[in-house]
Design a protein around this motif. Sequence first.
Motif, PDB file in Angstrom:
ATOM      1  N   ASP B 228       0.896  -1.277   0.072  1.00 48.48           N
ATOM      2  CA  ASP B 228      -0.009  -0.085  -0.161  1.00 48.48           C
ATOM      3  C   ASP B 228       0.888   1.185   0.008  1.00 48.48           C
ATOM      4  OD1 ASP B 228      -2.290  -1.409   0.035  1.00 48.48           O
ATOM      5  OD2 ASP B 228      -2.780  -0.966   2.134  1.00 48.48           O
ATOM      6  N   LYS B 229       1.967   1.153   0.626  1.00 48.20           N
ATOM      7  CA  LYS B 229       2.816   2.539   0.800  1.00 48.20           C
ATOM      8  C   LYS B 229       3.631   2.623  -0.550  1.00 48.20           C
ATOM      9  CE  LYS B 229       4.652   1.678   5.530  1.00 48.20           C
ATOM     10  NZ  LYS B 229       5.790   1.481   6.266  1.00 48.20           N
ATOM     11  N   ILE B 230       3.894   1.477  -1.084  1.00 50.58           N
ATOM     12  CA  ILE B 230       4.524   1.716  -2.353  1.00 50.58           C
ATOM     13  C   ILE B 230       3.609   2.381  -3.319  1.00 50.58           C
ATOM     14  CG2 ILE B 230       5.534   0.481  -4.388  1.00 50.58           C
ATOM     15  CD1 ILE B 230       7.103  -0.941  -2.425  1.00 50.58           C
ATOM     16  N   GLU B 231       2.480   1.938  -3.321  1.00 49.17           N
ATOM     17  CA  GLU B 231       1.301   2.395  -4.321  1.00 49.17           C
ATOM     18  C   GLU B 231       1.361   4.065  -4.118  1.00 49.17           C
ATOM     19  OE1 GLU B 231      -3.532   1.602  -5.130  1.00 49.17           O
ATOM     20  OE2 GLU B 231      -2.016  -0.045  -4.761  1.00 49.17           O
ATOM     21  N   GLN B 232       1.432   4.393  -2.812  1.00 47.48           N
ATOM     22  CA  GLN B 232       1.063   5.959  -2.269  1.00 47.48           C
ATOM     23  C   GLN B 232       2.218   6.620  -2.728  1.00 47.48           C
ATOM     24  OE1 GLN B 232       0.198   5.460   1.790  1.00 47.48           O
ATOM     25  NE2 GLN B 232      -1.774   4.159   1.356  1.00 47.48           N
ATOM     26  N   ILE B 233       3.447   6.124  -2.541  1.00 50.44           N
ATOM     27  CA  ILE B 233       4.564   7.034  -2.717  1.00 50.44           C
ATOM     28  C   ILE B 233       4.701   6.918  -4.292  1.00 50.44           C
ATOM     29  CG2 ILE B 233       6.739   5.335  -2.627  1.00 50.44           C
ATOM     30  CD1 ILE B 233       7.735   7.420  -0.629  1.00 50.44           C
ATOM     31  N   THR B 234       4.342   6.088  -4.923  1.00 50.85           N
ATOM     32  CA  THR B 234       4.499   6.070  -6.284  1.00 50.85           C
ATOM     33  C   THR B 234       3.697   7.173  -7.034  1.00 50.85           C
ATOM     34  OG1 THR B 234       5.209   3.792  -6.534  1.00 50.85           O
ATOM     35  CG2 THR B 234       4.253   4.642  -8.491  1.00 50.85           C
ATOM     36  N   GLN B 235       2.552   7.221  -6.228  1.00 49.50           N
ATOM     37  CA  GLN B 235       1.559   8.414  -7.008  1.00 49.50           C
ATOM     38  C   GLN B 235       2.234   9.642  -6.519  1.00 49.50           C
ATOM     39  OE1 GLN B 235      -1.307   7.506  -8.594  1.00 49.50           O
ATOM     40  NE2 GLN B 235      -1.304   9.831  -8.861  1.00 49.50           N
ATOM     41  N   ALA B 236       2.686   9.888  -5.101  1.00 49.24           N
ATOM     42  CA  ALA B 236       3.299  10.980  -4.865  1.00 49.24           C
ATOM     43  C   ALA B 236       4.488  11.453  -5.592  1.00 49.24           C
ATOM     44  CB  ALA B 236       3.636  10.961  -3.432  1.00 49.24           C
ATOM     45  N   ILE B 237       5.245  10.643  -6.123  1.00 46.09           N
ATOM     46  CA  ILE B 237       6.332  10.919  -7.151  1.00 46.09           C
ATOM     47  C   ILE B 237       5.871  11.328  -8.232  1.00 46.09           C
ATOM     48  CG2 ILE B 237       8.197  10.001  -8.038  1.00 46.09           C
ATOM     49  CD1 ILE B 237       8.624   8.110  -5.573  1.00 46.09           C
ATOM     50  N   HIS B 238       4.724  10.693  -8.838  1.00 44.91           N
ATOM     51  CA  HIS B 238       4.244  11.305  -9.993  1.00 44.91           C
ATOM     52  C   HIS B 238       3.631  12.380 -10.150  1.00 44.91           C
ATOM     53  CE1 HIS B 238       0.743  11.062 -12.965  1.00 44.91           C
ATOM     54  NE2 HIS B 238       1.757  10.451 -13.752  1.00 44.91           N
ATOM     55  N   ASP B 239       2.887  12.810  -8.901  1.00 45.30           N
ATOM     56  CA  ASP B 239       2.074  14.170  -8.866  1.00 45.30           C
ATOM     57  C   ASP B 239       3.082  15.145  -8.117  1.00 45.30           C
ATOM     58  OD1 ASP B 239       0.179  12.550  -9.284  1.00 45.30           O
ATOM     59  OD2 ASP B 239      -0.680  12.432  -7.264  1.00 45.30           O
ATOM     60  N   ARG B 240       4.595  14.886  -8.048  1.00 47.89           N
ATOM     61  CA  ARG B 240       5.403  15.771  -7.330  1.00 47.89           C
ATOM     62  C   ARG B 240       4.834  16.365  -6.051  1.00 47.89           C
ATOM     63  NH1 ARG B 240       7.035  16.508 -12.944  1.00 47.89           N
ATOM     64  NH2 ARG B 240       5.121  17.926 -13.275  1.00 47.89           N
ATOM     65  N   ASP B 241       4.122  15.368  -5.233  1.00 48.94           N
ATOM     66  CA  ASP B 241       3.370  15.989  -4.029  1.00 48.94           C
ATOM     67  C   ASP B 241       4.283  15.734  -2.989  1.00 48.94           C
ATOM     68  OD1 ASP B 241       1.804  15.932  -1.994  1.00 48.94           O
ATOM     69  OD2 ASP B 241       0.504  14.398  -2.218  1.00 48.94           O
ATOM     70  N   PHE B 242       5.070  16.839  -2.768  1.00 44.24           N
ATOM     71  CA  PHE B 242       6.264  16.790  -1.613  1.00 44.24           C
ATOM     72  C   PHE B 242       5.693  16.293  -0.409  1.00 44.24           C
ATOM     73  CE2 PHE B 242       9.138  18.069   1.700  1.00 44.24           C
ATOM     74  CZ  PHE B 242      10.476  17.376   1.135  1.00 44.24           C
ATOM     75  N   LYS B 243       4.664  16.869  -0.022  1.00 45.29           N
ATOM     76  CA  LYS B 243       4.141  16.471   1.530  1.00 45.29           C
ATOM     77  C   LYS B 243       3.579  15.037   1.562  1.00 45.29           C
ATOM     78  CE  LYS B 243       0.026  17.934   4.618  1.00 45.29           C
ATOM     79  NZ  LYS B 243      -0.479  16.588   4.853  1.00 45.29           N
ATOM     80  N   THR B 244       3.052  14.478   0.687  1.00 48.57           N
ATOM     81  CA  THR B 244       2.840  12.959   0.862  1.00 48.57           C
ATOM     82  C   THR B 244       4.277  12.068   0.710  1.00 48.57           C
ATOM     83  OG1 THR B 244       0.746  13.408  -0.086  1.00 48.57           O
ATOM     84  CG2 THR B 244       1.387  11.108   0.062  1.00 48.57           C
ATOM     85  N   PHE B 245       4.898  12.618  -0.097  1.00 46.02           N
ATOM     86  CA  PHE B 245       6.212  11.841  -0.269  1.00 46.02           C
ATOM     87  C   PHE B 245       7.021  11.952   0.947  1.00 46.02           C
ATOM     88  CE2 PHE B 245      10.978  12.556  -1.288  1.00 46.02           C
ATOM     89  CZ  PHE B 245      11.228  11.336  -1.998  1.00 46.02           C
TER      90      PHE B 245
END
Lengths: 396, 396
Positions: B228-245
């Motif tokens: 689950d975490k890998i899915e979330q951080i992959t999305q955060a990297i894709h979105d350049r969403d620093f907070k989530t990353f």
Amino acid sequence: MTHCITCSAPVNIAVIKYWGKSDEALLLPANSSVSVTLHQDQLQAQTTVAASHHFEKDRIWLNGQEQCINNPRIQNVIREIKRRARKQKTDSRDIAAERLNWKIHICSKNNFPTAAGLASSAAGYACLVYALKCLYKLEGDVSAIARCGSGSACRSVHGGFVVWDKGQRLDGSDSMARQIQPHTHWPDLRVLILVVNEQKKHTGSTEGMQVTMATSQLLKERIRSVPDKIEQITQAIHDRDFKTFAEITMKDSNQMHACCLDTYPPISYLTDVSRRIIHLVHCFNKHRQETTVAYTFDAGPNACLFLLKKDVKKFLHLVKRFFPPKTEEQDFIRGNTKQLMENLSNDCEEDLSYFPFDPMEDSLRYIIYTTPGPGPQELPSDQSLLGEDGLPKSLS
Amino acid sequence: MTHCITCSAPVNIAVIKYWGKSDEALLLPANSSVSVTLHQDQLQAQTTVAASHHFEKDRIWLNGQEQCINNPRIQNVIREIKRRARKQKTDSRDIAAERLNWKIHICSKNNFPTAAGLASSAAGYACLVYALKCLYKLEGDVSAIARCGSGSACRSVHGGFVVWDKGQRLDGSDSMARQIQPHTHWPDLRVLILVVNEQKKHTGSTEGMQVTMATSQLLKERIRSVPDKIEQITQAIHDRDFKTFAEITMKDSNQMHACCLDTYPPISYLTDVSRRIIHLVHCFNKHRQETTVAYTFDAGPNACLFLLKKDVKKFLHLVKRFFPPKTEEQDFIRGNTKQLMENLSNDCEEDLSYFPFDPMEDSLRYIIYTTPGPGPQELPSDQSLLGEDGLPKSLS
């Protein structure tokens, strides 16, 4: 007419830790816990409670300073004790009944510095509850009332080896402590408390538990596994099986601190000195080829060590070697030192190559040497902390 | 005839950590992981491989010292590369085929001190595998071969943001790394590595993982939650969403170290300095009222921090304030310092009351300022580490 009671109560050290509440208001724990009550000769809270129709209001003094009596936890304890006493009164027309309407004065102190970071609130609330129980001649278990003051206080209501059952009822009425063995059960068991020299303020345990409950994913797994561990350590205590007792104790301490680290933001109570103590214990056990010393840490860097009488001198020698006081202090080792021979360092040669680190000078403030001990006790009236005027003797 | 290839490969930092193997021999991880490949301008391994019919035996030099070529992991890598090359040869009659029977010389060095405790083996094995791939003109993915040298080396075979899938097959053939985004995907992302001043030797990661796998109850829960975490951080990297990353990165680092502490005997890689860095980051984020800096720690006390370009100066100012070098060192901050303005301390005033601790002098050795970067590269022949005689130039 003034009725006055003075009691003492002990500190307890959990070997299966309480970390996390399932109910903040009722102080219900997320898991049951197991503790060892320590001897009051070394660590003790002492409390005098007096009820008088002369008193104008409830008042409380802690370690010589008057405090606000409206502290919610103190109020919880007083209200609950009085509720129980009134209920009992209607049954038995107890002679103490009239005292229930009088105002009370409470005076409490510890025989050890609060700065030592040793769960003083547990001893304090257990002592308050026990003194009020005596004052109002209350019968039955009061550990659930002590719990309303400070969760782990419920375990200080008993001596020896104690389980705090988390209970099932939503009102918390079955979340109480019970003795599983008296302190006389394991005569050779000894306790060393290594008080670490540090300035830093840590996260308080109440706040820490809340954040861990709210954010740690690993805590859930820990909580699931506690019942099995309690069964195992209860058996080990029954059998005086030091190896099993020690290993469960160390693993449980590590796991509690692991959950603190898994908290967000993370909480760290262990410092470099704590971690060096852990390392020393494991090196010593490996060197001796058996588990002869166990550590446990609460919400701070101080280590509580369990070991058997036969190993105390050898291990203390090592502690002094690797955590030397800055100057040769007279009272570096406190407590039951008459049991120790004078010169620790003569007959205790160990192969120091087993301990691959340098001494950390001045990292310990002092060491307390003690044993398991009995529960709260009523003291003779000459030990009252309140004078005849109902005010602290220390202020007069 | 001597064929000679020189390559470089990067270091990578895991943001979802690899901790624990499901197969010790094949270096299969218990969970998938995610990493950021760092720029080679600051941290790089460089390797020359030469094959010649004049060489009498395989030889290897690391950082100027000849090493035993029989190291099982080096042998695994060479054997696996040659096996794949021979298989390819039968398909395509590759010109490189004859080289397969010649002996090889390998010479490798890092452009950063091994003492820095920065996963040098990952860069080293990735570089060796990439150089051999070029030498034998091998096609296809070689990350699974790099994995046989050092697990996390498989992630250094790619630049940018990388996932190492743990794979399903028992032979490990699908346990390989793939790029999820190139390093150019997030141009504002910056990396600070705070190299902690410490002497202590820690438990090696290979040994540490083994003991954690064998003894930590909490690790099982961690492993279950990684997908689950890998899915979330992959999305955060894709979105350049620093907070989530940032938050996933910090929580995952804390959780890995929590599992180390839940190991028996416990393993602690974080020191008082590491814990102070963690505290500083959380204080800074709280002060700024947003998550602007993230930390992650591997099997040692050094911190790897992620932050955006706009926040680097402000945060570096604080680091210098609370971890001052003993003397004003010229090279306390290394790496891409041209990007920084000369005088860090002028326009960076923060309300220091948000940071309730004293400076820890001389606790950091130095700071490396870098960015995400590309994967391994073939270098021009003038950068060869081997001379025409097939021996290291540094020795001639």
